[in-house]
Design an enzyme around this catalytic site. Structure first.
Site, PDB file in Angstrom:
ATOM      1  N   LYS A  13      97.102  32.756  10.168  1.00 53.64           N
ATOM      2  CA  LYS A  13      98.175  32.099   9.963  1.00 53.64           C
ATOM      3  C   LYS A  13      99.216  32.948   9.060  1.00 53.64           C
ATOM      4  O   LYS A  13     100.377  32.686   8.961  1.00 53.64           O
ATOM      5  CB  LYS A  13      98.003  30.738   9.419  1.00 53.64           C
ATOM      6  CG  LYS A  13      96.965  30.487   8.128  1.00 53.64           C
ATOM      7  CD  LYS A  13      96.863  29.277   7.766  1.00 53.64           C
ATOM      8  CE  LYS A  13      95.587  28.638   7.272  1.00 53.64           C
ATOM      9  NZ  LYS A  13      95.030  29.468   6.098  1.00 53.64           N
ATOM     10  N   LYS A  35      91.704  39.355  13.497  1.00 54.18           N
ATOM     11  CA  LYS A  35      91.348  38.042  13.517  1.00 54.18           C
ATOM     12  C   LYS A  35      92.775  37.537  13.586  1.00 54.18           C
ATOM     13  O   LYS A  35      93.888  37.772  13.304  1.00 54.18           O
ATOM     14  CB  LYS A  35      90.592  37.469  12.496  1.00 54.18           C
ATOM     15  CG  LYS A  35      91.387  37.146  11.107  1.00 54.18           C
ATOM     16  CD  LYS A  35      90.348  36.386  10.177  1.00 54.18           C
ATOM     17  CE  LYS A  35      91.137  36.452   9.022  1.00 54.18           C
ATOM     18  NZ  LYS A  35      90.416  35.463   7.949  1.00 54.18           N
ATOM     19  N   LYS A  58      93.132  42.438   2.637  1.00 54.96           N
ATOM     20  CA  LYS A  58      94.315  41.875   1.996  1.00 54.96           C
ATOM     21  C   LYS A  58      95.042  42.643   1.057  1.00 54.96           C
ATOM     22  O   LYS A  58      96.315  42.463   1.270  1.00 54.96           O
ATOM     23  CB  LYS A  58      93.840  40.511   1.411  1.00 54.96           C
ATOM     24  CG  LYS A  58      93.750  39.217   2.383  1.00 54.96           C
ATOM     25  CD  LYS A  58      93.947  38.128   1.776  1.00 54.96           C
ATOM     26  CE  LYS A  58      93.570  36.898   2.585  1.00 54.96           C
ATOM     27  NZ  LYS A  58      93.859  35.445   2.013  1.00 54.96           N
TER      28      LYS A  58
END
Ligand code: AMP
Ligand code: TRP
Length: 333
Positions: free
Chosen positions: A197, A194, A111
């Site tokens: 959202k 993956k 991230k």
């Protein structure tokens, strides 16, 4: 009876990955356990969230999980920021967890990306807050997708070190409940990433609020390869996109990927994709309708979340007070 806790970030509309990897298992656990389900808004702000978007996403997430079958009357559904014990316990855990442990977290590496210096400090200590979410309730069973395995291990390391340092078996051992077939649903655009959202491309995911037309269109355009489906799973190893679509079909029909190949071996994606799209659309149609119905009354939705938070706080507060006492903090009252 094991107490169940799980969380989901309101960082967008939940995806088919969230449903198959997590929410569907939450629903199943409700029959035999006392459960707490938390919309983790404090986790979401570890990366930038537009304030009005965050309010909307928090409500939408709560509505979606109820539409998937979470029963807020029999169990507890709430938003994380409404129960201060999470943040208070997280601070204590910031002082228990070691930098070396946090440095190993792959989600932080993913991230924070290339510009790690620009990541928030919150993103770095995110797993400590997650440990606090679970341990504030002495929960022992945590249904999550495979990507959260490392965070659960870290929570156990924190609990163990706390118990050792303060000389009491206070926090219990946590067990992750990870599904077998759908632990990791991948992006429709790239079978090695993956489904998320927060992916900038809406084409990469199925949202739980997508209508049948967009589901059909997204699956038709999903990346694949020209070869027909093989007879064995081993032959799918080098074909991540095909493997992912087979996995989704298996998870939705509660079959194994081998079963799916037995049925579709030799057929191309021209045949398999429409069958898959129908299956996805069938599953999501009632969920979408119920989400939209619940979203129409945000006053009731907010009140429900606050009532859930009050019940959650009643469990977490005494555990937090006892933790503070063990650490040597003087009582506030
Ligand atoms: P998040 O969307 O990161 O808040 O994740 C909420 C829950 O959904 C966690 O239990 C995750 O492990 C699970 N999850 C998220 N994305 C996926 C995915 N692509 N496949 C399977 N599970 C997922
Ligand atoms: N970190 C989890 C995720 O991104 C969400 C989460 C926060 C969670 N706190 C939790 C999951 C506690 C389980 C238990 O998916």
């Amino acid at each position: 009876m094991a107490r169940v806790f799980s969380g989901i970030q309101p960082s967008g509309v939940p995806t088919l990955g969230n449903y198959l990897g997590a929410i569907r298992n939450w629903v199943a656990l409700q029959d035999a356990h006392d459960c707490l389900f938390c919309v983790v808004d404090l986790h979401a702000i570890t990366v930038w969230q537009d304030p009005s978007g965050l309010r909307q996403a928090t409500r939408e997430m709560a509505a979606s999980v109820m539409a998937c079958g979470i029963d807020p009357a029999r169990h507890i559904l709430f938003h994380q920021s409404a129960v201060p014990a999470h943040a208070e316990l997280a601070w204590i855990f910031n002082c228990v967890a070691r930098l070396g442990w946090l440095n190993r977290m792959t989600q932080f590496k993913d991230k924070s990306g290339k510009d790690r210096e620009a990541a928030s400090a919150g993103l770095y200590v995110y797993p400590n807050l997650m440990a606090a979410d679970i341990l504030a309730y002495h929960a022992t069973l945590v249904p999550v997708g495979d990507d959260q395995r490392q965070h659960i291990e870290l929570a156990n390391d924190i609990a163990q070190k706390f118990n050792h340092d303060y000389g009491r078996e206070f926090f219990p051992l946590i067990e992750a409940a990870i599904p077998v077939t759908s632990a990791r649903v991948m992006s429709l655009r790239d079978g090695t990433r993956k489904m998320s959202k927060s992916d900038p491309s809406d084409q990469s995911r199925i949202n739980l609020t997508d209508d049948t037309d967009s589901i059909v269109q997204k699956i038709r355009k999903a990346k694949t390869d020209p070869a027909p489906l093989p007879e064995t799973l081993a032959e799918l190893e080098a074909r991540p996109e095909a493997r992912n679509l087979v996995g989704i079909y298996a998870a939705l029909t509660e079959a194994t990927p081998e079963d799916v190949l037995r049925r579709f071996a030799g057929q191309g994606f021209g045949q398999f994709k429409p069958a898959l799209a129908e299956c996805v659309a069938e599953t999501l149609r009632p969920i979408r309708a119920e989400t939209l119905r619940l979203m129409a009354d945000t006053t009731a939705l907010d009140a429900g979340l606050r009532a859930g938070a009050a019940r959650a706080a009643a469990i977490a507060e005494p555990i937090l007070r006892e933790t503070q006492a063990l650490v040597g903090l003087l009582p506030a009252r």
